[in-house]
Design a protein around this motif. Sequence first.
Motif, PDB file in Angstrom:
ATOM      1  N   MET A 174       0.819  -1.197   0.000  1.00  0.00           N
ATOM      2  CA  MET A 174       0.000   0.000   0.000  1.00  0.00           C
ATOM      3  C   MET A 174       0.863   1.262   0.000  1.00  0.00           C
ATOM      4  SD  MET A 174      -3.067   1.015  -0.036  1.00  0.00           S
ATOM      5  CE  MET A 174      -4.298   2.098   0.538  1.00  0.00           C
ATOM      6  N   ALA A 175       1.951   1.258   0.776  1.00  0.00           N
ATOM      7  CA  ALA A 175       2.836   2.419   0.860  1.00  0.00           C
ATOM      8  C   ALA A 175       3.497   2.695  -0.486  1.00  0.00           C
ATOM      9  CB  ALA A 175       3.885   2.215   1.937  1.00  0.00           C
ATOM     10  N   ILE A 176       3.919   1.635  -1.184  1.00  0.00           N
ATOM     11  CA  ILE A 176       4.546   1.795  -2.510  1.00  0.00           C
ATOM     12  C   ILE A 176       3.540   2.397  -3.477  1.00  0.00           C
ATOM     13  CG2 ILE A 176       5.537   0.544  -4.448  1.00  0.00           C
ATOM     14  CD1 ILE A 176       7.493   0.005  -2.468  1.00  0.00           C
ATOM     15  N   PHE A 177       2.310   1.941  -3.418  1.00  0.00           N
ATOM     16  CA  PHE A 177       1.260   2.473  -4.285  1.00  0.00           C
ATOM     17  C   PHE A 177       1.067   3.978  -4.043  1.00  0.00           C
ATOM     18  CE2 PHE A 177      -3.237   3.642  -4.790  1.00  0.00           C
ATOM     19  CZ  PHE A 177      -3.354   3.453  -6.162  1.00  0.00           C
ATOM     20  N   LEU A 178       1.026   4.398  -2.774  1.00  0.00           N
ATOM     21  CA  LEU A 178       0.856   5.812  -2.447  1.00  0.00           C
ATOM     22  C   LEU A 178       2.047   6.641  -2.906  1.00  0.00           C
ATOM     23  CD1 LEU A 178      -0.802   5.658   1.088  1.00  0.00           C
ATOM     24  CD2 LEU A 178      -1.858   6.288  -1.081  1.00  0.00           C
ATOM     25  N   ILE A 179       3.256   6.094  -2.778  1.00  0.00           N
ATOM     26  CA  ILE A 179       4.456   6.801  -3.241  1.00  0.00           C
ATOM     27  C   ILE A 179       4.408   6.972  -4.758  1.00  0.00           C
ATOM     28  CG2 ILE A 179       6.969   6.589  -3.527  1.00  0.00           C
ATOM     29  CD1 ILE A 179       6.989   5.287  -0.708  1.00  0.00           C
ATOM     30  N   ARG A 180       4.036   5.922  -5.459  1.00  0.00           N
ATOM     31  CA  ARG A 180       3.938   6.001  -6.927  1.00  0.00           C
ATOM     32  C   ARG A 180       2.837   6.971  -7.351  1.00  0.00           C
ATOM     33  NH1 ARG A 180       4.744  -0.332  -8.661  1.00  0.00           N
ATOM     34  NH2 ARG A 180       6.986  -0.354  -8.264  1.00  0.00           N
ATOM     35  N   LEU A 181       1.728   6.928  -6.661  1.00  0.00           N
ATOM     36  CA  LEU A 181       0.620   7.833  -6.976  1.00  0.00           C
ATOM     37  C   LEU A 181       1.021   9.286  -6.737  1.00  0.00           C
ATOM     38  CD1 LEU A 181      -2.320   7.891  -7.907  1.00  0.00           C
ATOM     39  CD2 LEU A 181      -3.005   7.772  -5.515  1.00  0.00           C
ATOM     40  N   THR A 182       1.721   9.540  -5.647  1.00  0.00           N
ATOM     41  CA  THR A 182       2.207  10.888  -5.353  1.00  0.00           C
ATOM     42  C   THR A 182       3.213  11.324  -6.409  1.00  0.00           C
ATOM     43  OG1 THR A 182       1.859  10.532  -2.990  1.00  0.00           O
ATOM     44  CG2 THR A 182       3.345  12.331  -3.610  1.00  0.00           C
ATOM     45  N   GLY A 183       4.126  10.439  -6.764  1.00  0.00           N
ATOM     46  CA  GLY A 183       5.107  10.736  -7.807  1.00  0.00           C
ATOM     47  C   GLY A 183       4.439  11.049  -9.135  1.00  0.00           C
ATOM     48  N   LEU A 184       3.425  10.266  -9.481  1.00  0.00           N
ATOM     49  CA  LEU A 184       2.684  10.503 -10.723  1.00  0.00           C
ATOM     50  C   LEU A 184       1.988  11.858 -10.671  1.00  0.00           C
ATOM     51  CD1 LEU A 184       1.670   9.456 -13.443  1.00  0.00           C
ATOM     52  CD2 LEU A 184      -0.238   8.397 -12.219  1.00  0.00           C
ATOM     53  N   GLY A 185       1.451  12.207  -9.512  1.00  0.00           N
ATOM     54  CA  GLY A 185       0.804  13.511  -9.350  1.00  0.00           C
ATOM     55  C   GLY A 185       1.779  14.653  -9.579  1.00  0.00           C
ATOM     56  N   PHE A 186       2.996  14.535  -9.016  1.00  0.00           N
ATOM     57  CA  PHE A 186       4.011  15.570  -9.207  1.00  0.00           C
ATOM     58  C   PHE A 186       4.445  15.666 -10.669  1.00  0.00           C
ATOM     59  CE2 PHE A 186       4.851  15.246  -4.537  1.00  0.00           C
ATOM     60  CZ  PHE A 186       4.550  16.571  -4.244  1.00  0.00           C
ATOM     61  N   VAL A 187       4.578  14.531 -11.330  1.00  0.00           N
ATOM     62  CA  VAL A 187       4.944  14.532 -12.756  1.00  0.00           C
ATOM     63  C   VAL A 187       3.856  15.230 -13.565  1.00  0.00           C
ATOM     64  CG1 VAL A 187       5.287  13.055 -14.778  1.00  0.00           C
ATOM     65  CG2 VAL A 187       6.483  12.539 -12.646  1.00  0.00           C
ATOM     66  N   CYS A 188       2.606  14.932 -13.270  1.00  0.00           N
ATOM     67  CA  CYS A 188       1.484  15.566 -13.984  1.00  0.00           C
ATOM     68  C   CYS A 188       1.475  17.080 -13.748  1.00  0.00           C
ATOM     69  CB  CYS A 188       0.153  14.954 -13.564  1.00  0.00           C
ATOM     70  SG  CYS A 188      -0.069  13.274 -14.176  1.00  0.00           S
ATOM     71  N   LEU A 189       1.692  17.503 -12.515  1.00  0.00           N
ATOM     72  CA  LEU A 189       1.736  18.936 -12.217  1.00  0.00           C
ATOM     73  C   LEU A 189       2.898  19.619 -12.933  1.00  0.00           C
ATOM     74  CD1 LEU A 189       0.866  19.033  -8.409  1.00  0.00           C
ATOM     75  CD2 LEU A 189      -0.484  19.979 -10.295  1.00  0.00           C
ATOM     76  N   PHE A 190       4.053  18.955 -12.985  1.00  0.00           N
ATOM     77  CA  PHE A 190       5.212  19.520 -13.678  1.00  0.00           C
ATOM     78  C   PHE A 190       4.947  19.624 -15.182  1.00  0.00           C
ATOM     79  CE2 PHE A 190       9.208  18.939 -16.018  1.00  0.00           C
ATOM     80  CZ  PHE A 190       9.858  20.095 -15.612  1.00  0.00           C
ATOM     81  N   LEU A 191       4.374  18.582 -15.771  1.00  0.00           N
ATOM     82  CA  LEU A 191       4.068  18.626 -17.207  1.00  0.00           C
ATOM     83  C   LEU A 191       3.030  19.699 -17.513  1.00  0.00           C
ATOM     84  CD1 LEU A 191       4.057  14.820 -18.093  1.00  0.00           C
ATOM     85  CD2 LEU A 191       5.813  16.534 -18.661  1.00  0.00           C
ATOM     86  N   ALA A 192       2.055  19.850 -16.632  1.00  0.00           N
ATOM     87  CA  ALA A 192       1.053  20.899 -16.811  1.00  0.00           C
ATOM     88  C   ALA A 192       1.710  22.282 -16.713  1.00  0.00           C
ATOM     89  CB  ALA A 192      -0.065  20.754 -15.783  1.00  0.00           C
TER      90      ALA A 192
END
Length: 189
Positions: free
Chosen positions: A1-19
């Motif tokens: 579960m922790a790995i999933f949350l870390i990946r989800l957070t990382g994906l969120g930051f990547v999306c914000l950076f690309l935006a």
Amino acid sequence: MAIFLIRLTGLGFVCLFLAFCWFAYDALQPSPQRLPPHTDGIVALTGGQGRIETSLKLLARNSGNKLLISGVDPQTGSKDLLPPMPEALRQRITLGYQARSTIENAAETAAWVADNHIYSLTVVTAGYHMRRAMLELGRTLPGVTLYSYAVRPPALEHPFKAETLRLLGTEYIKWLGALAGFVHNPSHG
């Protein structure tokens, strides 16, 4: 579960950076070469270089019937703000002294639109401010057709300078806040 949350957070930051990259690219585009279609009105949102001059050129070229310059400093009179021009052109200009933020620009513009029976409007502001301005104006003017006419101010001449990146970052955060429905009044721009 922790790995999933870390990946989800990382994906969120990547999306914000690309935006942000897309937002910055869009803001850095040169001013349009083509004139917007003729509209009932033009609104210039003060707060940066080139906005008033561009809106006056559009009015002189008859790209709009009337012009509102929104967010004029209360200490500034028309003789201080406007260059010499024919009286017939000057009579088509309204100086708005009420707005101090983008949300207040939208409210001031909405009152002017209602008073002048405006159904189509060209919005003149800086490219970095355009998305938020169109969002706020669209919220207050649901029955008005809006056209954007972005100005590329000198502040964006050097896109990789710290000041420029800070300006773009600040405007990006304000735009995200406007998208989320947060009210932001403290600064005009």
